[in-house]
Design an enzyme around this catalytic site. Sequence first.
Site, PDB file in Angstrom:
ATOM      1  N   LYS A   1      -3.964   2.005   5.041  1.00 19.74           N
ATOM      2  CA  LYS A   1      -4.392   3.385   4.753  1.00 19.74           C
ATOM      3  C   LYS A   1      -5.824   3.407   4.191  1.00 19.74           C
ATOM      4  O   LYS A   1      -6.665   4.169   4.642  1.00 19.74           O
ATOM      5  CB  LYS A   1      -3.440   4.047   3.739  1.00 19.74           C
ATOM      6  CG  LYS A   1      -1.986   4.101   4.193  1.00 19.74           C
ATOM      7  CD  LYS A   1      -1.096   4.798   3.181  1.00 19.74           C
ATOM      8  CE  LYS A   1      -1.011   4.108   1.844  1.00 19.74           C
ATOM      9  NZ  LYS A   1      -0.349   2.779   1.873  1.00 19.74           N
TER      10      LYS A   1
ATOM     11  N   ARG B   1       3.559  11.367  -1.459  1.00 14.12           N
ATOM     12  CA  ARG B   1       4.421  10.189  -1.443  1.00 14.12           C
ATOM     13  C   ARG B   1       5.868  10.537  -1.711  1.00 14.12           C
ATOM     14  O   ARG B   1       6.732   9.674  -1.631  1.00 14.12           O
ATOM     15  CB  ARG B   1       3.956   9.236  -2.544  1.00 14.12           C
ATOM     16  CG  ARG B   1       3.180   8.052  -2.039  1.00 14.12           C
ATOM     17  CD  ARG B   1       2.853   7.235  -3.266  1.00 14.12           C
ATOM     18  NE  ARG B   1       2.576   5.886  -2.960  1.00 14.12           N
ATOM     19  CZ  ARG B   1       1.357   5.414  -2.728  1.00 14.12           C
ATOM     20  NH1 ARG B   1       0.323   6.207  -2.707  1.00 14.12           N
ATOM     21  NH2 ARG B   1       1.185   4.138  -2.515  1.00 14.12           N
TER      22      ARG B   1
ATOM     23  N   ARG C   1      -5.139  -7.573  -7.029  1.00 11.31           N
ATOM     24  CA  ARG C   1      -4.718  -6.307  -7.641  1.00 11.31           C
ATOM     25  C   ARG C   1      -3.453  -6.555  -8.463  1.00 11.31           C
ATOM     26  O   ARG C   1      -2.583  -7.304  -8.026  1.00 11.31           O
ATOM     27  CB  ARG C   1      -4.453  -5.281  -6.530  1.00 11.31           C
ATOM     28  CG  ARG C   1      -5.232  -4.005  -6.696  1.00 11.31           C
ATOM     29  CD  ARG C   1      -5.133  -3.150  -5.484  1.00 11.31           C
ATOM     30  NE  ARG C   1      -3.841  -2.483  -5.364  1.00 11.31           N
ATOM     31  CZ  ARG C   1      -3.545  -1.596  -4.429  1.00 11.31           C
ATOM     32  NH1 ARG C   1      -4.470  -1.262  -3.544  1.00 11.31           N
ATOM     33  NH2 ARG C   1      -2.370  -1.032  -4.359  1.00 11.31           N
TER      34      ARG C   1
ATOM     35  N   ARG D   1      -4.657 -10.243   0.015  1.00 10.02           N
ATOM     36  CA  ARG D   1      -5.696  -9.237  -0.259  1.00 10.02           C
ATOM     37  C   ARG D   1      -6.361  -9.519  -1.605  1.00 10.02           C
ATOM     38  O   ARG D   1      -5.712  -9.864  -2.577  1.00 10.02           O
ATOM     39  CB  ARG D   1      -5.074  -7.837  -0.309  1.00 10.02           C
ATOM     40  CG  ARG D   1      -6.105  -6.778  -0.709  1.00 10.02           C
ATOM     41  CD  ARG D   1      -5.594  -5.378  -0.549  1.00 10.02           C
ATOM     42  NE  ARG D   1      -4.449  -5.079  -1.395  1.00 10.02           N
ATOM     43  CZ  ARG D   1      -3.804  -3.919  -1.363  1.00 10.02           C
ATOM     44  NH1 ARG D   1      -4.194  -2.975  -0.521  1.00 10.02           N
ATOM     45  NH2 ARG D   1      -2.781  -3.706  -2.146  1.00 10.02           N
TER      46      ARG D   1
ATOM     47  N   ARG E   1       7.249  -1.845  -4.546  1.00 12.19           N
ATOM     48  CA  ARG E   1       6.480  -0.801  -3.839  1.00 12.19           C
ATOM     49  C   ARG E   1       7.083  -0.548  -2.464  1.00 12.19           C
ATOM     50  O   ARG E   1       7.166   0.594  -2.007  1.00 12.19           O
ATOM     51  CB  ARG E   1       5.006  -1.234  -3.699  1.00 12.19           C
ATOM     52  CG  ARG E   1       4.252  -1.098  -5.014  1.00 12.19           C
ATOM     53  CD  ARG E   1       3.058  -2.029  -5.058  1.00 12.19           C
ATOM     54  NE  ARG E   1       2.035  -1.696  -4.089  1.00 12.19           N
ATOM     55  CZ  ARG E   1       1.163  -2.574  -3.624  1.00 12.19           C
ATOM     56  NH1 ARG E   1       1.186  -3.834  -4.012  1.00 12.19           N
ATOM     57  NH2 ARG E   1       0.259  -2.186  -2.741  1.00 12.19           N
TER      58      ARG E   1
HETATM   59  P1  AP5 Z   1      -5.232  -1.630   2.864  1.00 11.48           P
HETATM   60  O1  AP5 Z   1      -6.117  -0.784   3.705  1.00 11.48           O
HETATM   61  O2  AP5 Z   1      -5.675  -1.964   1.491  1.00 11.48           O
HETATM   62  O3  AP5 Z   1      -3.751  -1.028   2.861  1.00 11.48           O
HETATM   63  P2  AP5 Z   1      -3.156   0.240   2.112  1.00 11.48           P
HETATM   64  O4  AP5 Z   1      -2.168   0.867   3.025  1.00 11.48           O
HETATM   65  O5  AP5 Z   1      -4.240   1.102   1.565  1.00 11.48           O
HETATM   66  O6  AP5 Z   1      -2.400  -0.537   0.959  1.00 11.48           O
HETATM   67  P3  AP5 Z   1      -2.242  -0.222  -0.575  1.00 11.48           P
HETATM   68  O7  AP5 Z   1      -1.611  -1.457  -1.166  1.00 11.48           O
HETATM   69  O8  AP5 Z   1      -3.520   0.211  -1.221  1.00 11.48           O
HETATM   70  O9  AP5 Z   1      -1.242   0.947  -0.535  1.00 11.48           O
HETATM   71  P4  AP5 Z   1      -0.288   1.440  -1.622  1.00 11.48           P
HETATM   72  O10 AP5 Z   1       0.250   2.664  -1.007  1.00 11.48           O
HETATM   73  O11 AP5 Z   1       0.710   0.459  -2.117  1.00 11.48           O
HETATM   74  O12 AP5 Z   1      -1.250   1.573  -2.875  1.00 11.48           O
HETATM   75  P5  AP5 Z   1      -2.069   2.764  -3.505  1.00 11.48           P
HETATM   76  O13 AP5 Z   1      -3.369   2.218  -3.929  1.00 11.48           O
HETATM   77  O14 AP5 Z   1      -2.046   3.972  -2.636  1.00 11.48           O
HETATM   78  O15 AP5 Z   1      -4.932  -2.958   3.704  1.00 11.48           O
HETATM   79  C1  AP5 Z   1      -4.188  -4.013   3.131  1.00 11.48           C
HETATM   80  C2  AP5 Z   1      -4.822  -5.349   3.546  1.00 11.48           C
HETATM   81  O16 AP5 Z   1      -4.631  -5.530   4.945  1.00 11.48           O
HETATM   82  C3  AP5 Z   1      -6.318  -5.382   3.290  1.00 11.48           C
HETATM   83  O17 AP5 Z   1      -6.666  -6.657   2.826  1.00 11.48           O
HETATM   84  C4  AP5 Z   1      -6.946  -5.107   4.667  1.00 11.48           C
HETATM   85  O18 AP5 Z   1      -8.164  -5.788   4.833  1.00 11.48           O
HETATM   86  C5  AP5 Z   1      -5.878  -5.602   5.629  1.00 11.48           C
HETATM   87  N1  AP5 Z   1      -5.750  -4.803   6.841  1.00 11.48           N
HETATM   88  C6  AP5 Z   1      -5.758  -3.444   6.918  1.00 11.48           C
HETATM   89  N2  AP5 Z   1      -5.554  -3.039   8.190  1.00 11.48           N
HETATM   90  C7  AP5 Z   1      -5.391  -4.157   8.932  1.00 11.48           C
HETATM   91  C8  AP5 Z   1      -5.139  -4.389  10.314  1.00 11.48           C
HETATM   92  N3  AP5 Z   1      -4.996  -3.389  11.198  1.00 11.48           N
HETATM   93  N4  AP5 Z   1      -5.028  -5.668  10.744  1.00 11.48           N
HETATM   94  C9  AP5 Z   1      -5.155  -6.705   9.854  1.00 11.48           C
HETATM   95  N5  AP5 Z   1      -5.406  -6.543   8.534  1.00 11.48           N
HETATM   96  C10 AP5 Z   1      -5.513  -5.281   8.065  1.00 11.48           C
HETATM   97  O19 AP5 Z   1      -1.177   3.133  -4.778  1.00 11.48           O
HETATM   98  C11 AP5 Z   1      -1.039   2.212  -5.822  1.00 11.48           C
HETATM   99  C12 AP5 Z   1      -0.103   2.775  -6.883  1.00 11.48           C
HETATM  100  O20 AP5 Z   1      -0.624   3.991  -7.425  1.00 11.48           O
HETATM  101  C13 AP5 Z   1       1.313   3.147  -6.393  1.00 11.48           C
HETATM  102  O21 AP5 Z   1       2.180   2.043  -6.339  1.00 11.48           O
HETATM  103  C14 AP5 Z   1       1.710   4.142  -7.482  1.00 11.48           C
HETATM  104  O22 AP5 Z   1       2.056   3.483  -8.666  1.00 11.48           O
HETATM  105  C15 AP5 Z   1       0.426   4.917  -7.719  1.00 11.48           C
HETATM  106  N6  AP5 Z   1       0.296   6.083  -6.831  1.00 11.48           N
HETATM  107  C16 AP5 Z   1      -0.656   6.271  -5.867  1.00 11.48           C
HETATM  108  N7  AP5 Z   1      -0.464   7.449  -5.226  1.00 11.48           N
HETATM  109  C17 AP5 Z   1       0.622   8.021  -5.813  1.00 11.48           C
HETATM  110  C18 AP5 Z   1       1.330   9.227  -5.572  1.00 11.48           C
HETATM  111  N8  AP5 Z   1       0.939  10.093  -4.602  1.00 11.48           N
HETATM  112  N9  AP5 Z   1       2.416   9.499  -6.314  1.00 11.48           N
HETATM  113  C19 AP5 Z   1       2.824   8.644  -7.297  1.00 11.48           C
HETATM  114  N10 AP5 Z   1       2.199   7.470  -7.580  1.00 11.48           N
HETATM  115  C20 AP5 Z   1       1.101   7.162  -6.837  1.00 11.48           C
END
Ligand code: AP5
Length: 235
Positions: free
Chosen positions: A18, A93, A162, A132, A173
């Site tokens: 994402k 979410r 992270r 990552r 997660r």
């Molecule tokens: P990356 O692009 O970083 O993936 P991502 O989907 O953004 O993963 P996240 O871990 O950031 O998502 P998340 O939903 O757990 O965390 P968030 O920060 O939103 O890609 C991952 C890796 O793969 C990278 O190294 C990249 O280079 C690689 N990659 C990407 N695409 C690829 C491809 N096509 N092929 C190969 N490699 C690839 O949330 C974190 C925390 O915040 C949550 O757990 C929660 O506690 C809180 N939070 C956030 N939003 C909310 C909400 N709306 N409500 C409640 N709590 C929330």
Amino acid sequence: MQRQGHIIILLGPPGAGKGTQADRLSSSLGIPSISTGEMLRQECRSNSAIGLQVKSLLDAGQLVKDELIQEVVALRLMQPDCAQGCIVDGFPRTAAQARFLDKFLAGSAFCPPIVFDLAIEPEILIHRLSSRRQCPTCARTFQVVNGASNRCPHDEAELVVRSDDQPAAIRRRLEVYAENTSEIVRFYQNRGYHKLDASQPVELISQKVLRALGAAAGSPGDFARPLAATHQLYA
Ligand code: AP5
């Protein structure tokens, strides 16, 4: 009311890409991307009141309270730089957040949201998240595989893991995602919902999104035309 830009929502499990796609789309379309996870991590880094409140939840892979994140997102969407549309990574979410966003958008000048669901097998996610690393200065993320540098190529800072990319937090997660996802997909399924195969190369996924948006060469206005309600974009 004069309609403004679209909200592009990126759904998908942790590690689906994402954030990676949000950054690319933001550059291609010239509109901001909003990552709720990154906003919360920023609050944690600055030890703000919100940061102190949410840090243990983030570290454990739990969601923060709907009311808190809804307020954070609503305030951000009201900023002038979002007027032509924006990309939202990590929100909604929960079904409650999706209903909140709908209500918020109905009372705003934004066009209805366009949703991209990045679907992928859990085994690939675990591999991606375990390798990552993130730059503590610019927040960019990288895959660190054998022999790769552990320094950010942009500002030379040492890359870090992270706090929620530890095995227990990754598992939690993925569970939290699985608990909430079907309800959200049902919520959007018949309106602007596009499912993509997130195991494909980054560039190909971006192309598919841009094609679906009908975006010609970085002009956000070009995707404001109506899109068919549901698309399966698996190749
Ligand atoms: P990356 O692009 O970083 O993936 P991502 O989907 O953004 O993963 P996240 O871990 O950031 O998502 P998340 O939903 O757990 O965390 P968030 O920060 O939103 O890609 C991952 C890796 O793969 C990278 O190294 C990249 O280079 C690689 N990659 C990407 N695409 C690829 C491809 N096509 N092929 C190969 N490699 C690839 O949330 C974190 C925390 O915040 C949550 O757990 C929660 O506690 C809180 N939070 C956030 N939003 C909310 C909400 N709306 N409500 C409640 N709590 C929330």
